[in-house]
Design an enzyme around this catalytic site. Structure first.
Site, PDB file in Angstrom:
ATOM      1  N   HIS A 134      -4.664 -16.519   0.836  1.00  0.00           N
ATOM      2  CA  HIS A 134      -5.659 -15.600   0.293  1.00  0.00           C
ATOM      3  C   HIS A 134      -5.296 -15.193  -1.127  1.00  0.00           C
ATOM      4  O   HIS A 134      -4.135 -15.274  -1.530  1.00  0.00           O
ATOM      5  CB  HIS A 134      -5.790 -14.352   1.175  1.00  0.00           C
ATOM      6  CG  HIS A 134      -4.504 -13.626   1.384  1.00  0.00           C
ATOM      7  ND1 HIS A 134      -3.557 -14.014   2.306  1.00  0.00           N
ATOM      8  CD2 HIS A 134      -3.983 -12.539   0.766  1.00  0.00           C
ATOM      9  CE1 HIS A 134      -2.519 -13.195   2.265  1.00  0.00           C
ATOM     10  NE2 HIS A 134      -2.751 -12.292   1.333  1.00  0.00           N
ATOM     11  N   HIS A 192      -5.809 -12.017  -3.925  1.00  0.00           N
ATOM     12  CA  HIS A 192      -6.131 -10.600  -4.137  1.00  0.00           C
ATOM     13  C   HIS A 192      -6.859 -10.465  -5.476  1.00  0.00           C
ATOM     14  O   HIS A 192      -6.350 -10.944  -6.499  1.00  0.00           O
ATOM     15  CB  HIS A 192      -4.861  -9.759  -4.256  1.00  0.00           C
ATOM     16  CG  HIS A 192      -3.989  -9.764  -3.044  1.00  0.00           C
ATOM     17  ND1 HIS A 192      -3.940  -8.707  -2.166  1.00  0.00           N
ATOM     18  CD2 HIS A 192      -3.098 -10.676  -2.566  1.00  0.00           C
ATOM     19  CE1 HIS A 192      -3.058  -8.960  -1.200  1.00  0.00           C
ATOM     20  NE2 HIS A 192      -2.535 -10.155  -1.423  1.00  0.00           N
TER      21      HIS A 192
HETATM   22  P1  5GP Z   1      -0.180 -10.510   1.374  1.00  0.00           P
HETATM   23  O1  5GP Z   1       1.033  -9.641   1.325  1.00  0.00           O
HETATM   24  O2  5GP Z   1      -0.098 -11.442   2.549  1.00  0.00           O
HETATM   25  O3  5GP Z   1      -0.505 -11.196   0.086  1.00  0.00           O
HETATM   26  O4  5GP Z   1      -1.386  -9.509   1.574  1.00  0.00           O
HETATM   27  C1  5GP Z   1      -1.997  -9.213   2.786  1.00  0.00           C
HETATM   28  C2  5GP Z   1      -3.038  -8.157   2.488  1.00  0.00           C
HETATM   29  O5  5GP Z   1      -3.845  -8.019   3.631  1.00  0.00           O
HETATM   30  C3  5GP Z   1      -2.466  -6.775   2.167  1.00  0.00           C
HETATM   31  O6  5GP Z   1      -2.948  -6.344   0.915  1.00  0.00           O
HETATM   32  C4  5GP Z   1      -2.961  -5.887   3.313  1.00  0.00           C
HETATM   33  O7  5GP Z   1      -3.326  -4.607   2.875  1.00  0.00           O
HETATM   34  C5  5GP Z   1      -4.149  -6.665   3.826  1.00  0.00           C
HETATM   35  N1  5GP Z   1      -4.400  -6.543   5.242  1.00  0.00           N
HETATM   36  C6  5GP Z   1      -3.487  -6.513   6.254  1.00  0.00           C
HETATM   37  N2  5GP Z   1      -4.105  -6.431   7.451  1.00  0.00           N
HETATM   38  C7  5GP Z   1      -5.437  -6.417   7.199  1.00  0.00           C
HETATM   39  C8  5GP Z   1      -6.593  -6.346   8.032  1.00  0.00           C
HETATM   40  O8  5GP Z   1      -6.521  -6.265   9.258  1.00  0.00           O
HETATM   41  N3  5GP Z   1      -7.814  -6.362   7.418  1.00  0.00           N
HETATM   42  C9  5GP Z   1      -7.933  -6.433   6.041  1.00  0.00           C
HETATM   43  N4  5GP Z   1      -9.170  -6.429   5.552  1.00  0.00           N
HETATM   44  N5  5GP Z   1      -6.866  -6.497   5.228  1.00  0.00           N
HETATM   45  C10 5GP Z   1      -5.633  -6.499   5.792  1.00  0.00           C
END
Ligand code: 5GP
Length: 140
Positions: A103, A105
């Site tokens: 993903h 951001h």
């Molecule tokens: P990563 O650290 O993997 O780049 O980011 C994961 C992102 O997913 C984080 O910014 C966190 O806030 C978000 N996130 C975690 N769980 C959920 C969820 O259940 N739903 C949504 N919409 N975002 C989530």
């Protein structure tokens, strides 16, 4: 584990097993609000094709993502009256990744305002709903 886990939270969202505040969807991707935004309007662009992160992703999938990320970034800058946009993409725990489905951001930024903590505080559902509606409207 460094393989793809089909039960990661974004896979569940993509399957519709878990709800999200959806902004946009097409054949290749789902776009929804981050539940723990680091700045108002923090949005996630998630390809539907399963990959753990950039490192194991199909280049054909990656090629479709950046134009969509650009579209979301332009709309988010307008929708949230941002001064700039930070684009993030994390790979593996050492790279800051916490959800193991690729993903991007898209984070609206404001002059002089630091980001809140990564995956820190859950936002109110009504705020997320309103922000998803604002971004949808800006996408036209
Ligand atoms: P990563 O650290 O993997 O780049 O980011 C994961 C992102 O997913 C984080 O910014 C966190 O806030 C978000 N996130 C975690 N769980 C959920 C969820 O259940 N739903 C949504 N919409 N975002 C989530």
């Amino acid at each position: 584990m460094t393989t793809y886990d089909p039960d990661n939270i974004f896979a569940k969202i993509l399957r519709g097993d878990i709800p999200c505040h959806k902004v946009y969807e097409d054949d290749a991707a789902l776009v929804f609000m981050d539940v723990m935004p680091q700045s108002p309007g923090h949005t996630l662009v998630v390809p539907k094709a399963p990959s753990r992160n950039l490192l194991d992703a199909d280049p054909a999938v990656l090629a479709k993502m950046v134009p969509l990320v650009q579209k979301i970034a332009i709309a988010a800058k307008a929708a949230f009256n941002a001064d700039g946009i930070t684009l993030w993409q994390f790979n593996e725990p050492a790279g800051g990744q916490t959800v193991f489905h690729l993903h991007y951001h898209v984070i609206p930024r404001y002059e002089g305002q630091p980001l809140r903590a990564h995956a820190g505080k859950m936002e109110d559902a009504e705020v997320l709903k309103a922000n998803a509606a604002k971004l949808k409207a800006a996408l036209g």
